[in-house]
Design a protein around this motif. Structure first.
Motif, PDB file in Angstrom:
ATOM      1  N   LYS A  52       0.840  -1.205   0.000  1.00  0.00           N
ATOM      2  CA  LYS A  52       0.000   0.000   0.000  1.00  0.00           C
ATOM      3  C   LYS A  52       0.872   1.252   0.000  1.00  0.00           C
ATOM      4  N   LEU A  53       2.003   1.208   0.680  1.00  0.00           N
ATOM      5  CA  LEU A  53       2.916   2.348   0.650  1.00  0.00           C
ATOM      6  C   LEU A  53       3.469   2.555  -0.758  1.00  0.00           C
ATOM      7  N   MET A  54       3.714   1.468  -1.477  1.00  0.00           N
ATOM      8  CA  MET A  54       4.155   1.582  -2.868  1.00  0.00           C
ATOM      9  C   MET A  54       3.027   2.111  -3.752  1.00  0.00           C
ATOM     10  N   VAL A  55       1.794   1.726  -3.449  1.00  0.00           N
ATOM     11  CA  VAL A  55       0.645   2.274  -4.171  1.00  0.00           C
ATOM     12  C   VAL A  55       0.607   3.790  -4.001  1.00  0.00           C
ATOM     13  N   PHE A  56       0.770   4.257  -2.765  1.00  0.00           N
ATOM     14  CA  PHE A  56       0.792   5.702  -2.525  1.00  0.00           C
ATOM     15  C   PHE A  56       1.891   6.369  -3.349  1.00  0.00           C
ATOM     16  N   ALA A  57       3.096   5.790  -3.298  1.00  0.00           N
ATOM     17  CA  ALA A  57       4.230   6.382  -4.019  1.00  0.00           C
ATOM     18  C   ALA A  57       3.956   6.473  -5.509  1.00  0.00           C
ATOM     19  N   SER A  58       3.344   5.430  -6.058  1.00  0.00           N
ATOM     20  CA  SER A  58       3.130   5.377  -7.504  1.00  0.00           C
ATOM     21  C   SER A  58       2.016   6.304  -7.973  1.00  0.00           C
ATOM     22  N   GLY A  59       1.227   6.815  -7.060  1.00  0.00           N
ATOM     23  CA  GLY A  59       0.113   7.675  -7.448  1.00  0.00           C
ATOM     24  C   GLY A  59       0.466   9.137  -7.625  1.00  0.00           C
ATOM     25  N   PHE A  60       1.652   9.536  -7.194  1.00  0.00           N
ATOM     26  CA  PHE A  60       1.983  10.958  -7.228  1.00  0.00           C
ATOM     27  C   PHE A  60       2.146  11.536  -8.630  1.00  0.00           C
TER      28      PHE A  60
END
Length: 452
Positions: A52-60
């Motif tokens: 989920k932290l990688m999901v956040f990172a990839s959304g920027f």
């Protein structure tokens, strides 16, 4: 007979830790727990939390693009994978320490080593120590599965994705489940050129067909190359990366091959077969509704049982086990109406029956709407939200709810409460909308799009 422990738990993941904490801290049992790897298990260390932290990172990158449409002079620089990975690993260390402190506070004795079952009331550690115990709980979770084929050793799994030395420029994701879809979106969002192979006719098997198609189309629009009816026949190391030969005759070179083709229960080598326990086809441990195996003193919870492989389910199973065995409160977790979220971009939230499953059960009405959400429509993006309700014609109860939208996981949690309480379509209709929101569409769909 006097035992060393009232309960010995094998596995320090979410289910095992919850069972140990409740049995010891709430019910006063003497509990030991053995974990051969890091405390926290798949979810905390190599699963949903870091993912989920990688999901956040990839959304920027998409957010920067939207910001410019809203008047901000925003530009995204290069993504620094080592910086993110370092912070990620520090966060996992913090969470593992929190899990250990929880067990310590509850009075659980932790053994940082592998344990196997010797007999119904005895476990042996890899150190050679043996302990007697009145009850044994197996909570060893699952592991990624990679089939054997020429070059399969070149593939990585989700376990390794959080610790890559560098971010690849080209990647192949193999699989059609939620893990494959999520990582395809993550890598794509981080600027990686992504291909996804799936041997089936459509990704996300088990979810509503209309929803599956909507997610797949959106992923393609975002630049992910999905190849259906395709599997890998050969991987080969080259000077520039990894050569991939597909079952469709295609060849391409990538820097990373991620296999997300399913998981298997971690039940091998625990000593279960020697006790007469017959494991399932994939190694799952058969249990009854109280998580008890055919050996009365041995129980199992979580992914190792092959019921529903979700962290909150493992936690509820572990808690129910402790209440049943040590709290004199027989509790069986109800595996019906378990909501789930797939953190693709956009997210998929689902609870209850798909349209296909519901119409096999009884006559239904289908309410559905697809629209461009205000936020991204203003920015000129073609994104479309899908919301869908499956309703019983006879009882008017909402049998299923499916959402494809940003923050669908947040919305489906609340919808799940209403559906579990038996809400009817008329209950949804009688609920005043919150405007302007995406979720208001759940209570403003008045006419069915079809009946079946």
């Amino acid at each position: 007979m006097t035992f060393d422990y009232d309960l010995f738990v094998i596995g320090g993941g979410s289910g095992g830790v919850r069972a140990a904490r409740v049995a010891s801290g709430d019910w006063g049992a003497k509990v030991g727990l053995a974990e051969e790897s890091r405390m926290g298990g798949t979810c905390v260390i190599r699963g949903c939390v870091p993912k989920k932290l990688m999901v956040f990172a990839s959304g920027f990158p998409a957010l920067f693009e939207e910001a410019r449409a809203y008047g901000w002079q925003a530009e995204a620089g290069a993504f620094d994978w080592p910086v993110f990975r370092t912070r990620l690993e520090a966060e996992l260390d913090r969470l593992e320490a929190a899990y250990r402190n929880t067990l310590k506070t509850a009075g659980v004795t932790v053994h940082d080593t592998r344990a196997v079952i010797v007999d119904p009331h005895r476990v042996r550690l890899a150190t050679g120590e043996e302990f007697t115990t009145k009850h044994i709980l197996v909570a060893t979770g699952g592991r990624p599965f990679v089939p054997e084929f020429p070059g399969s050793e070149l593939a990585v799994t989700s376990n390794e994705m959080f610790h890559l030395p560098a971010l690849p420029k080209r990647a192949l994701v193999v699989g059609g489940g939620y893990i494959a879809g999520e990582f395809a979106c993550i890598l794509n969002g981080l600027g990686v050129k992504v291909h996804q192979y799936y041997r089936g006719a459509q990704i996300l098997r088990g979810f509503d067909d209309e929803v599956r198609g909507h997610v797949a189309n959106t992923m393609r629009e975002e630049g992910i190359n999905i190849h259906l009816g395709t599997s890998v026949t050969l991987l080969e190391r080259t000077a520039g990366g990894i050569r991939v030969v597909g079952s469709d005759g295609s060849e391409r070179e990538v820097d990373l091959v991620l296999y997300a083709t399913g998981r298997r229960p971690n039940s091998a080598g625990l000593g279960l077969e020697a006790l007469g326990l017959e494991l399932g086809r994939s190694g799952e441990i058969p249990v009854d509704r109280y998580s008890q195996t055919a050996v009365p003193s041995i129980f199992a919870v979580g992914d190792v049982t092959g019921r529903i492989n979700l962290t909150p389910v493992a936690i509820r199973e572990g808690h129910a086990f402790a209440d049943t065995v040590f709290g004199a409160k027989p509790t069986a977790f109800d595996h019906q109406l378990v909501a789930s979220a797939v953190f693709t971009q956009p997210e998929l939230g689902s609870v209850g029956l798909s349209e296909e499953a519901a119409r096999e059960q009884e006559p239904i009405e289908v309410y559905a709407t697809a629209f461009r959400p205000m936020k991204t429509a203003f920015a000129g993006k073609p994104d479309r939200v899908l919301m869908k309700l499956i309703v019983s014609q006879a009882t008017r109860r909402v049998l299923g709810c499916h959402i494809v939208a940003p923050e669908a996981g947040e919305m489906i949690q609340l919808a799940a409460i209403a559906i579990r309480m038996g809400a009817t379509k008329e209950d949804f209709d009688a609920t005043c909308a919150v405007h302007p929101t995406m979720s208001e569409e759940l209570v403003t769909m008045r006419k069915p799009v079809r009946s079946a």
